[in-house]
Design a protein around this motif. Structure first.
Motif, PDB file in Angstrom:
ATOM      1  N   ASP A  83      10.910  -9.251  -5.890  1.00 24.64           N
ATOM      2  CA  ASP A  83      11.809  -9.576  -4.781  1.00 24.64           C
ATOM      3  C   ASP A  83      11.607 -11.025  -4.354  1.00 24.64           C
ATOM      4  O   ASP A  83      12.574 -11.774  -4.154  1.00 24.64           O
ATOM      5  CB  ASP A  83      11.538  -8.629  -3.611  1.00 24.64           C
ATOM      6  CG  ASP A  83      12.510  -8.833  -2.462  1.00 24.64           C
ATOM      7  OD1 ASP A  83      13.714  -9.014  -2.732  1.00 24.64           O
ATOM      8  OD2 ASP A  83      12.063  -8.826  -1.299  1.00 24.64           O
ATOM      9  N   ILE A  84      10.354 -11.438  -4.225  1.00 27.83           N
ATOM     10  CA  ILE A  84      10.041 -12.813  -3.833  1.00 27.83           C
ATOM     11  C   ILE A  84      10.480 -13.794  -4.921  1.00 27.83           C
ATOM     12  O   ILE A  84      10.991 -14.884  -4.631  1.00 27.83           O
ATOM     13  CB  ILE A  84       8.529 -12.965  -3.559  1.00 27.83           C
ATOM     14  CG1 ILE A  84       8.147 -12.196  -2.299  1.00 27.83           C
ATOM     15  CG2 ILE A  84       8.139 -14.431  -3.436  1.00 27.83           C
ATOM     16  CD1 ILE A  84       6.668 -12.183  -2.012  1.00 27.83           C
ATOM     17  N   ILE A  95      10.447  -5.914   8.219  1.00 26.90           N
ATOM     18  CA  ILE A  95       9.368  -6.900   8.394  1.00 26.90           C
ATOM     19  C   ILE A  95       9.772  -8.241   7.794  1.00 26.90           C
ATOM     20  O   ILE A  95       9.454  -9.310   8.333  1.00 26.90           O
ATOM     21  CB  ILE A  95       8.065  -6.393   7.729  1.00 26.90           C
ATOM     22  CG1 ILE A  95       7.566  -5.129   8.440  1.00 26.90           C
ATOM     23  CG2 ILE A  95       6.974  -7.468   7.760  1.00 26.90           C
ATOM     24  CD1 ILE A  95       6.404  -4.450   7.739  1.00 26.90           C
ATOM     25  N   LYS A  96      10.493  -8.180   6.704  1.00 22.26           N
ATOM     26  CA  LYS A  96      10.909  -9.399   6.000  1.00 22.26           C
ATOM     27  C   LYS A  96      11.797 -10.288   6.872  1.00 22.26           C
ATOM     28  O   LYS A  96      11.885 -11.505   6.645  1.00 22.26           O
ATOM     29  CB  LYS A  96      11.638  -9.020   4.710  1.00 22.26           C
ATOM     30  CG  LYS A  96      11.949 -10.188   3.799  1.00 22.26           C
ATOM     31  CD  LYS A  96      12.652  -9.706   2.531  1.00 22.26           C
ATOM     32  CE  LYS A  96      13.015 -10.863   1.623  1.00 22.26           C
ATOM     33  NZ  LYS A  96      13.728 -10.410   0.411  1.00 22.26           N
ATOM     34  N   GLN A  97      12.441  -9.696   7.873  1.00 19.45           N
ATOM     35  CA  GLN A  97      13.309 -10.471   8.756  1.00 19.45           C
ATOM     36  C   GLN A  97      12.526 -11.499   9.567  1.00 19.45           C
ATOM     37  O   GLN A  97      13.070 -12.532   9.969  1.00 19.45           O
ATOM     38  CB  GLN A  97      14.055  -9.530   9.713  1.00 19.45           C
ATOM     39  CG  GLN A  97      15.014  -8.560   9.034  1.00 19.45           C
ATOM     40  CD  GLN A  97      16.127  -9.279   8.285  1.00 19.45           C
ATOM     41  OE1 GLN A  97      16.726 -10.228   8.810  1.00 19.45           O
ATOM     42  NE2 GLN A  97      16.394  -8.836   7.071  1.00 19.45           N
ATOM     43  N   SER A 139       8.756 -11.982   8.828  1.00 18.75           N
ATOM     44  CA  SER A 139       7.555 -12.414   8.108  1.00 18.75           C
ATOM     45  C   SER A 139       7.776 -12.327   6.609  1.00 18.75           C
ATOM     46  O   SER A 139       8.111 -11.258   6.085  1.00 18.75           O
ATOM     47  CB  SER A 139       6.348 -11.525   8.488  1.00 18.75           C
ATOM     48  OG  SER A 139       6.009 -11.680   9.841  1.00 18.75           O
ATOM     49  N   THR A 140       7.621 -13.447   5.942  1.00 18.36           N
ATOM     50  CA  THR A 140       7.786 -13.481   4.490  1.00 18.36           C
ATOM     51  C   THR A 140       6.577 -14.168   3.864  1.00 18.36           C
ATOM     52  O   THR A 140       6.220 -15.272   4.289  1.00 18.36           O
ATOM     53  CB  THR A 140       9.063 -14.252   4.088  1.00 18.36           C
ATOM     54  OG1 THR A 140      10.189 -13.602   4.694  1.00 18.36           O
ATOM     55  CG2 THR A 140       9.256 -14.252   2.581  1.00 18.36           C
ATOM     56  N   PRO A 141       5.913 -13.494   2.889  1.00 26.96           N
ATOM     57  CA  PRO A 141       6.247 -12.168   2.371  1.00 26.96           C
ATOM     58  C   PRO A 141       5.880 -11.067   3.359  1.00 26.96           C
ATOM     59  O   PRO A 141       5.015 -11.272   4.225  1.00 26.96           O
ATOM     60  CB  PRO A 141       5.401 -12.079   1.100  1.00 26.96           C
ATOM     61  CG  PRO A 141       4.232 -12.961   1.394  1.00 26.96           C
ATOM     62  CD  PRO A 141       4.763 -14.097   2.207  1.00 26.96           C
ATOM     63  N   PRO A 142       6.492  -9.893   3.245  1.00 24.58           N
ATOM     64  CA  PRO A 142       6.259  -8.814   4.205  1.00 24.58           C
ATOM     65  C   PRO A 142       4.916  -8.109   4.037  1.00 24.58           C
ATOM     66  O   PRO A 142       4.520  -7.343   4.917  1.00 24.58           O
ATOM     67  CB  PRO A 142       7.414  -7.835   3.924  1.00 24.58           C
ATOM     68  CG  PRO A 142       8.418  -8.626   3.141  1.00 24.58           C
ATOM     69  CD  PRO A 142       7.606  -9.579   2.337  1.00 24.58           C
ATOM     70  N   ARG A 194       2.766  -7.874   9.128  1.00 21.83           N
ATOM     71  CA  ARG A 194       2.798  -7.614   7.696  1.00 21.83           C
ATOM     72  C   ARG A 194       2.040  -6.320   7.351  1.00 21.83           C
ATOM     73  O   ARG A 194       1.089  -5.942   8.032  1.00 21.83           O
ATOM     74  CB  ARG A 194       2.172  -8.780   6.925  1.00 21.83           C
ATOM     75  CG  ARG A 194       2.993 -10.048   6.929  1.00 21.83           C
ATOM     76  CD  ARG A 194       2.306 -11.134   6.104  1.00 21.83           C
ATOM     77  NE  ARG A 194       3.141 -12.312   5.925  1.00 21.83           N
ATOM     78  CZ  ARG A 194       3.175 -13.346   6.756  1.00 21.83           C
ATOM     79  NH1 ARG A 194       2.419 -13.340   7.842  1.00 21.83           N
ATOM     80  NH2 ARG A 194       3.958 -14.384   6.516  1.00 21.83           N
ATOM     81  N   ILE A 195       2.489  -5.693   6.277  1.00 23.06           N
ATOM     82  CA  ILE A 195       1.794  -4.520   5.760  1.00 23.06           C
ATOM     83  C   ILE A 195       0.547  -4.999   5.019  1.00 23.06           C
ATOM     84  O   ILE A 195       0.637  -5.840   4.124  1.00 23.06           O
ATOM     85  CB  ILE A 195       2.699  -3.715   4.801  1.00 23.06           C
ATOM     86  CG1 ILE A 195       3.922  -3.181   5.560  1.00 23.06           C
ATOM     87  CG2 ILE A 195       1.927  -2.566   4.162  1.00 23.06           C
ATOM     88  CD1 ILE A 195       4.961  -2.539   4.665  1.00 23.06           C
TER      89      ILE A 195
END
Length: 237
Positions: free
Chosen positions: A13-14, A184-186, A188-191, A229-230
């Motif tokens: 995804d990243i 979360i991605k909204q 914090s990236t990466p989530p 983040r997870i």
């Protein structure tokens, strides 16, 4: 485990997101956008100048009409003076003052006419300069657009392949977990972030011992209290 699958999904995804961002920042695209913006700016300048010229033309017509009226009035007064000369100094002064007022008005109008004609010539030169610059930029834009179209087609195919890969990887992840990942991605990236010692690998915040035990047990999903983040610990860690 679902977190392992989500971590693998995040990598592709990243990668897809990164490539899409690179596409947006591609030198050819940025140069093309700059040329497009320049052409749009010149179009706006042309419209502005055309509006100014139209306003000057209307004013020019109005002044010329008024100047004709005043000239006719001045001729009329001169003729009347010739036919019936004023009697006494007071009448002479009054006639002179009236004619001088007309002459002064005509002089002001003539000065304004000269200024309008000068400004109009300046606008005409500006329009010619804009046309020359715009024509040159348009030719460069058209040529660059051909190059960009080829690049964009190839990059779009690559991006589609990456997105397809991402979609395929997402099928192994539970819908609820994937939904949380995207939320979360909204912000914090990466989530997801690795556990580094006793810290979140994303924001480097030290995690409380209770949270660390939950992470190590692997019984539930743990999110960093600071960045959201997870937290992930690889299987072989």
């Amino acid at each position: 485990m679902q977190l392992d699958l989500l971590w693998k999904f995040m990598q592709v995804d990243i990668e897809a997101d990164k490539f899409e961002a690179e596409m947006r920042q591609a030198p050819t695209r940025l140069k093309l956008l700059k040329q497009r913006d320049f052409l749009l700016e010149q179009q706006g300048n042309m419209k502005r100048i055309e509006a100014e010229v139209a306003t000057m033309a209307d004013r020019l017509d109005a002044i010329e009409d008024e100047a004709k009226r005043l000239s006719a009035l001045l001729d009329k007064e001169q003729k009347e003076l010739e036919e019936a000369p004023p009697q006494g100094q007071e009448e002479v002064d009054k006639a002179i003052a009236s004619m001088q007022k007309l002459v002064d008005s005509l002089t002001r109008y003539e000065q304004e006419l000269q200024k309008i004609r000068k400004d109009s010539d300046a606008r005409d030169r500006q329009q010619k300069e804009i046309r020359v610059r715009a024509a040159k930029t348009k030719a460069e834009y058209d040529q660059l657009k051909k190059v960009y179209d080829v690049e964009f087609k190839a990059d779009s195919q690559k991006l589609k392949a990456l997105r397809d890969k991402t979609e395929q990887a997402s099928r192994s992840v539970e819908a609820k977990l994937l939904e949380r990942y995207r939320a979360i991605k909204q912000h914090s990236t990466p989530p997801m972030a690795l556990l580094v010692g006793d810290q979140c690998g994303g924001c480097h915040m030290t995690l409380p011992s209770v949270m660390l035990r939950d992470i190590q047990s692997g019984e539930k999903i743990v999110e960093c209290d600071n960045c959201g983040r997870i937290i992930y610990v690889p299987v072989d860690a």
